[in-house]
Design a protein around this motif. Structure first.
Motif, PDB file in Angstrom:
ATOM      1  N   LEU A   6       0.820  -1.207   0.000  1.00  0.00           N
ATOM      2  CA  LEU A   6       0.000   0.000   0.000  1.00  0.00           C
ATOM      3  C   LEU A   6       0.856   1.261   0.000  1.00  0.00           C
ATOM      4  O   LEU A   6       0.587   2.207  -0.760  1.00  0.00           O
ATOM      5  CB  LEU A   6      -0.921  -0.034   1.234  1.00  0.00           C
ATOM      6  N   LYS A   7       1.911   1.256   0.842  1.00  0.00           N
ATOM      7  CA  LYS A   7       2.793   2.419   0.921  1.00  0.00           C
ATOM      8  C   LYS A   7       3.429   2.671  -0.454  1.00  0.00           C
ATOM      9  O   LYS A   7       3.494   3.804  -0.936  1.00  0.00           O
ATOM     10  CB  LYS A   7       3.886   2.118   1.949  1.00  0.00           C
ATOM     11  N   PHE A   8       3.872   1.605  -1.089  1.00  0.00           N
ATOM     12  CA  PHE A   8       4.528   1.709  -2.405  1.00  0.00           C
ATOM     13  C   PHE A   8       3.540   2.210  -3.456  1.00  0.00           C
ATOM     14  O   PHE A   8       3.838   3.126  -4.235  1.00  0.00           O
ATOM     15  CB  PHE A   8       5.087   0.327  -2.765  1.00  0.00           C
ATOM     16  N   TYR A   9       2.325   1.633  -3.468  1.00  0.00           N
ATOM     17  CA  TYR A   9       1.344   2.023  -4.497  1.00  0.00           C
ATOM     18  C   TYR A   9       0.907   3.480  -4.311  1.00  0.00           C
ATOM     19  O   TYR A   9       0.792   4.226  -5.281  1.00  0.00           O
ATOM     20  CB  TYR A   9       0.096   1.129  -4.429  1.00  0.00           C
ATOM     21  N   GLY A  13       1.245   6.596  -6.772  1.00  0.00           N
ATOM     22  CA  GLY A  13      -0.075   6.785  -7.406  1.00  0.00           C
ATOM     23  C   GLY A  13      -0.381   5.717  -8.442  1.00  0.00           C
ATOM     24  O   GLY A  13      -0.907   6.011  -9.525  1.00  0.00           O
ATOM     25  N   ILE A  14      -0.059   4.448  -8.120  1.00  0.00           N
ATOM     26  CA  ILE A  14      -0.259   3.369  -9.100  1.00  0.00           C
ATOM     27  C   ILE A  14      -1.096   2.229  -8.506  1.00  0.00           C
ATOM     28  O   ILE A  14      -1.269   2.130  -7.287  1.00  0.00           O
ATOM     29  CB  ILE A  14       1.087   2.751  -9.580  1.00  0.00           C
ATOM     30  N   LEU A 158      12.137 -18.604  -7.529  1.00  0.00           N
ATOM     31  CA  LEU A 158      13.571 -18.555  -7.842  1.00  0.00           C
ATOM     32  C   LEU A 158      13.907 -17.774  -9.127  1.00  0.00           C
ATOM     33  O   LEU A 158      14.732 -16.849  -9.080  1.00  0.00           O
ATOM     34  CB  LEU A 158      14.110 -19.993  -7.902  1.00  0.00           C
ATOM     35  N   PRO A 159      13.292 -18.100 -10.283  1.00  0.00           N
ATOM     36  CA  PRO A 159      13.690 -17.366 -11.499  1.00  0.00           C
ATOM     37  C   PRO A 159      13.481 -15.849 -11.365  1.00  0.00           C
ATOM     38  O   PRO A 159      14.354 -15.072 -11.775  1.00  0.00           O
ATOM     39  CB  PRO A 159      12.781 -17.964 -12.583  1.00  0.00           C
ATOM     40  N   ASN A 160      12.371 -15.438 -10.771  1.00  0.00           N
ATOM     41  CA  ASN A 160      12.168 -13.994 -10.649  1.00  0.00           C
ATOM     42  C   ASN A 160      13.068 -13.371  -9.579  1.00  0.00           C
ATOM     43  O   ASN A 160      13.353 -12.168  -9.633  1.00  0.00           O
ATOM     44  CB  ASN A 160      10.696 -13.664 -10.396  1.00  0.00           C
ATOM     45  N   MET A 161      13.518 -14.176  -8.615  1.00  0.00           N
ATOM     46  CA  MET A 161      14.493 -13.644  -7.655  1.00  0.00           C
ATOM     47  C   MET A 161      15.838 -13.423  -8.350  1.00  0.00           C
ATOM     48  O   MET A 161      16.557 -12.476  -8.025  1.00  0.00           O
ATOM     49  CB  MET A 161      14.678 -14.618  -6.489  1.00  0.00           C
ATOM     50  N   VAL A 162      16.173 -14.299  -9.315  1.00  0.00           N
ATOM     51  CA  VAL A 162      17.393 -14.053 -10.098  1.00  0.00           C
ATOM     52  C   VAL A 162      17.210 -12.722 -10.857  1.00  0.00           C
ATOM     53  O   VAL A 162      18.100 -11.870 -10.887  1.00  0.00           O
ATOM     54  CB  VAL A 162      17.664 -15.216 -11.090  1.00  0.00           C
ATOM     55  N   ARG A 163      16.000 -12.537 -11.415  1.00  0.00           N
ATOM     56  CA  ARG A 163      15.749 -11.269 -12.145  1.00  0.00           C
ATOM     57  C   ARG A 163      15.860 -10.065 -11.198  1.00  0.00           C
ATOM     58  O   ARG A 163      16.375  -9.017 -11.557  1.00  0.00           O
ATOM     59  CB  ARG A 163      14.355 -11.280 -12.805  1.00  0.00           C
ATOM     60  N   ARG A 164      15.362 -10.247  -9.971  1.00  0.00           N
ATOM     61  CA  ARG A 164      15.414  -9.124  -9.025  1.00  0.00           C
ATOM     62  C   ARG A 164      16.879  -8.755  -8.730  1.00  0.00           C
ATOM     63  O   ARG A 164      17.228  -7.589  -8.614  1.00  0.00           O
ATOM     64  CB  ARG A 164      14.670  -9.523  -7.744  1.00  0.00           C
ATOM     65  N   ALA A 165      17.742  -9.782  -8.622  1.00  0.00           N
ATOM     66  CA  ALA A 165      19.166  -9.502  -8.405  1.00  0.00           C
ATOM     67  C   ALA A 165      19.752  -8.812  -9.646  1.00  0.00           C
ATOM     68  O   ALA A 165      20.543  -7.869  -9.529  1.00  0.00           O
ATOM     69  CB  ALA A 165      19.908 -10.801  -8.102  1.00  0.00           C
ATOM     70  N   LEU A 166      19.330  -9.256 -10.831  1.00  0.00           N
ATOM     71  CA  LEU A 166      19.812  -8.607 -12.069  1.00  0.00           C
ATOM     72  C   LEU A 166      19.333  -7.154 -12.122  1.00  0.00           C
ATOM     73  O   LEU A 166      20.050  -6.270 -12.600  1.00  0.00           O
ATOM     74  CB  LEU A 166      19.305  -9.375 -13.298  1.00  0.00           C
ATOM     75  N   ALA A 167      18.110  -6.929 -11.606  1.00  0.00           N
ATOM     76  CA  ALA A 167      17.558  -5.565 -11.608  1.00  0.00           C
ATOM     77  C   ALA A 167      18.427  -4.639 -10.759  1.00  0.00           C
ATOM     78  O   ALA A 167      18.571  -3.457 -11.069  1.00  0.00           O
ATOM     79  CB  ALA A 167      16.116  -5.577 -11.087  1.00  0.00           C
ATOM     80  N   VAL A 168      19.018  -5.189  -9.689  1.00  0.00           N
ATOM     81  CA  VAL A 168      19.891  -4.370  -8.834  1.00  0.00           C
ATOM     82  C   VAL A 168      21.232  -4.143  -9.539  1.00  0.00           C
ATOM     83  O   VAL A 168      21.740  -3.021  -9.604  1.00  0.00           O
ATOM     84  CB  VAL A 168      20.114  -5.064  -7.467  1.00  0.00           C
ATOM     85  N   LYS A 169      21.783  -5.219 -10.088  1.00  0.00           N
ATOM     86  CA  LYS A 169      23.132  -5.123 -10.704  1.00  0.00           C
ATOM     87  C   LYS A 169      23.141  -4.212 -11.944  1.00  0.00           C
ATOM     88  O   LYS A 169      24.071  -3.440 -12.145  1.00  0.00           O
ATOM     89  CB  LYS A 169      23.607  -6.528 -11.083  1.00  0.00           C
ATOM     90  N   TYR A 170      22.083  -4.338 -12.755  1.00  0.00           N
ATOM     91  CA  TYR A 170      22.120  -3.652 -14.059  1.00  0.00           C
ATOM     92  C   TYR A 170      21.338  -2.339 -14.078  1.00  0.00           C
ATOM     93  O   TYR A 170      21.291  -1.679 -15.109  1.00  0.00           O
ATOM     94  CB  TYR A 170      21.586  -4.587 -15.151  1.00  0.00           C
ATOM     95  N   CYS A 171      20.676  -1.994 -12.963  1.00  0.00           N
ATOM     96  CA  CYS A 171      19.875  -0.753 -12.967  1.00  0.00           C
ATOM     97  C   CYS A 171      19.845  -0.231 -11.528  1.00  0.00           C
ATOM     98  O   CYS A 171      19.045  -0.713 -10.716  1.00  0.00           O
ATOM     99  CB  CYS A 171      18.466  -1.082 -13.486  1.00  0.00           C
ATOM    100  N   ASP A 172      20.692   0.735 -11.250  1.00  0.00           N
ATOM    101  CA  ASP A 172      20.892   1.245  -9.885  1.00  0.00           C
ATOM    102  C   ASP A 172      19.553   1.525  -9.174  1.00  0.00           C
ATOM    103  O   ASP A 172      18.757   2.337  -9.649  1.00  0.00           O
ATOM    104  CB  ASP A 172      21.713   2.545 -10.001  1.00  0.00           C
ATOM    105  N   PRO A 173      19.312   0.863  -8.028  1.00  0.00           N
ATOM    106  CA  PRO A 173      18.032   1.067  -7.336  1.00  0.00           C
ATOM    107  C   PRO A 173      17.837   2.480  -6.797  1.00  0.00           C
ATOM    108  O   PRO A 173      16.753   2.819  -6.328  1.00  0.00           O
ATOM    109  CB  PRO A 173      18.067   0.063  -6.170  1.00  0.00           C
ATOM    110  N   ARG A 174      18.897   3.310  -6.883  1.00  0.00           N
ATOM    111  CA  ARG A 174      18.720   4.692  -6.402  1.00  0.00           C
ATOM    112  C   ARG A 174      18.247   5.636  -7.514  1.00  0.00           C
ATOM    113  O   ARG A 174      18.001   6.805  -7.277  1.00  0.00           O
ATOM    114  CB  ARG A 174      20.031   5.206  -5.788  1.00  0.00           C
ATOM    115  N   LEU A 175      18.124   5.112  -8.727  1.00  0.00           N
ATOM    116  CA  LEU A 175      17.578   5.949  -9.813  1.00  0.00           C
ATOM    117  C   LEU A 175      16.105   6.256  -9.540  1.00  0.00           C
ATOM    118  O   LEU A 175      15.463   5.593  -8.721  1.00  0.00           O
ATOM    119  CB  LEU A 175      17.700   5.210 -11.148  1.00  0.00           C
ATOM    120  N   SER A 176      15.562   7.230 -10.287  1.00  0.00           N
ATOM    121  CA  SER A 176      14.148   7.593 -10.056  1.00  0.00           C
ATOM    122  C   SER A 176      13.231   6.424 -10.452  1.00  0.00           C
ATOM    123  O   SER A 176      13.621   5.555 -11.250  1.00  0.00           O
ATOM    124  CB  SER A 176      13.794   8.827 -10.889  1.00  0.00           C
ATOM    125  N   PHE A 177      12.018   6.455  -9.916  1.00  0.00           N
ATOM    126  CA  PHE A 177      11.026   5.412 -10.199  1.00  0.00           C
ATOM    127  C   PHE A 177      10.782   5.315 -11.710  1.00  0.00           C
ATOM    128  O   PHE A 177      10.757   4.216 -12.280  1.00  0.00           O
ATOM    129  CB  PHE A 177       9.742   5.779  -9.447  1.00  0.00           C
TER     130      PHE A 177
END
Ligand SMILES: C[S@@+](CC[C@H](N)C(=O)[O-])C[C@H]1O[C@@H](n2cnc3c(N)ncnc32)[C@H](O)[C@@H]1O
Length: 384
Positions: A6-9, A13-14, A158-177
């Motif tokens: 809820l906090k995230f959505y 505003g999504i 598991l497969p989407n957790m690998v993607r989540r790790a890739l999301a951190v490595k290849y796209c800095d989580p501090r960038l804008s939403f």
């Protein structure tokens, strides 16, 4: 304070959960197929008092409202979701029982009567507060009432957790939403387009699965739920359907009924098959499967720690190393699994180990692109 959907959505505003379907009929056929496998055929809804919590876009509730329930109560606190639900019911031409929309959290909701059917999909997970809410929901049921929730087996995650790790490595989580959404769609759209029956847009999928901090906690298993609700409910069925019961009904009385025990036994025997939504194979024994599940849970926690380190300027390299070591251990535990799973995970490992952080390499075709788990497992239960 724990991250919540809820906090995230509300912050952004999504409500990233809209179903894309060619027609209402197609959507209704999908919902009918799901409920049928859970033991909720259309007649079960007719004249019933129904509750759906965490409704999202409302499209799923429209199917139930079309089955002539006596009443349908919808609990949804996200203003964007509430607006979409109102628009849906204002516009629809489907004959239906008008729902009562309660704009509230489940924490604040207290109904004036019990329900025959209670549904809550894709929200409650393993955070302690959410497990208490699961018990609260079960408490809303009439005697013999039916409840449907979703669980997430760690092997399916598991497969989407690998993607989540890739999301951190290849796209800095501090960038804008917005920037993250754009880059992650570019990275993962080629993977998502391998799925033929996808009903969500890549943007909604990325925001809800690759950015939402509450995603990690969705990983609650069928044994977890049945342990929490033991004595209150008995397991009825699941989708996908994996449990088989060859016991003679005449032997099923008293303690021998053991429906929850039986469901957990079947789950442990089958859990390797959640790893790849396109495959079924005879796997290791239950004990090996339990070890595999524990390793998958450790991997989830190591990816969560990696993301936290990247967000908080911690030691992200050593956190990534830990995640890689955990994933290597899983690959070793797989034994004689089908080559597609092994080569998919090894390709995922290759991307995690790579020196480059050029995000285009993630979307390039590889044996990992097609690897998605049976991540969401529905569970129906009866109030005993
Ligand atoms: C991932 S969405 C799932 C929506 C829908 N059930 C579906 O499967 O498409 C999670 C939903 O939980 C709702 N939610 C979050 N916190 C809630 C709370 N405390 N009480 C009730 N609903 C909540 C969100 O607003 C959102 O609609």
């Amino acid at each position: 304070m724990l991250p919540s959907h809820l906090k995230f959505y509300t912050k952004h505003g999504i409500s990233p959960v809209r179903y894309l379907a060619a027609s209402v009929q197609e959507h209704f056929e999908r919902r009918a197929s799901l409920y049928r496998s859970l033991g909720l055929v259309p007649l079960v809804f007719r004249g019933a008092r129904c509750l759906e919590v965490a409704v999202g876009s409302g499209q799923n509730s429209l199917y139930i409202s079309s089955l002539a329930p006596e009443s349908l109560t919808l609990v949804e606190p996200n203003p964007t979701g509430v607006r979409e639900i109102r628009e849906l019911y204002d516009k629809t031409e489907v004959p239906h029982t008008p729902p009562v929309l309660v704009e509230s959290t489940l924490q604040e909701y207290s109904p004036s009567h019990k329900f025959d059917i209670v549904i809550c999909e894709n929200w409650l997970g393993k955070a302690p507060g959410e497990r208490m809410l699961l018990r609260k929901l079960a408490g809303f049921l009439e005697h013999h009432g039916m409840m449907v929730i979703t669980t997430v087996p760690p092997a399916g995650f598991l497969p989407n957790m690998v993607r989540r790790a890739l999301a951190v490595k290849y796209c800095d989580p501090r960038l804008s939403f917005d920037k993250r959404t754009e880059t992650l769609v570019e990275m993962f759209q080629p993977h998502l387009s391998t799925i033929t029956s996808m009903t969500r847009s890549a943007t909604d999928w990325v925001q809800d699965n690759m950015i939402n901090p509450a995603y990690f906690d969705l990983c609650i298993t069928i044994p977890d739920v049945l342990r929490d609700l033991d004595g209150e409910v008995t397991a009825l069925s699941t989708n996908p359907s994996f449990a088989c019961d060859w016991r003679w009904f005449k032997s099923l009385h008293g303690d021998a009924r053991g429906f929850n025990r039986h469901m957990v036994h079947e789950y442990e025997a089958a859990l390797h098959n959640f790893m790849d939504y396109q495959l079924l194979f005879s796997g290791p024994d239950r004990q090996m499967n339990r070890k595999l599940e524990m390793s998958c849970v450790e991997f989830v926690e190591s990816v969560r720690a990696y993301e936290r380190a990247a967000v908080e300027d911690g030691d992200k390299n050593s956190a990534l190393e830990t995640a890689i070591t955990n994933l290597e251990m899983i690959v070793r535990q797989l034994g004689d699994c089908p080559g597609q799973i092994r080569s998919g995970l090894e390709a995922g490992l290759g991307l995690l180990r790579a020196d480059s952080d050029e995000c285009g390499t993630v979307g390039a075709p590889s044996p990992f692109s097609r690897l998605f788990g049976r991540e969401t497992v529905y569970l129906s239960m009866i109030r005993s």
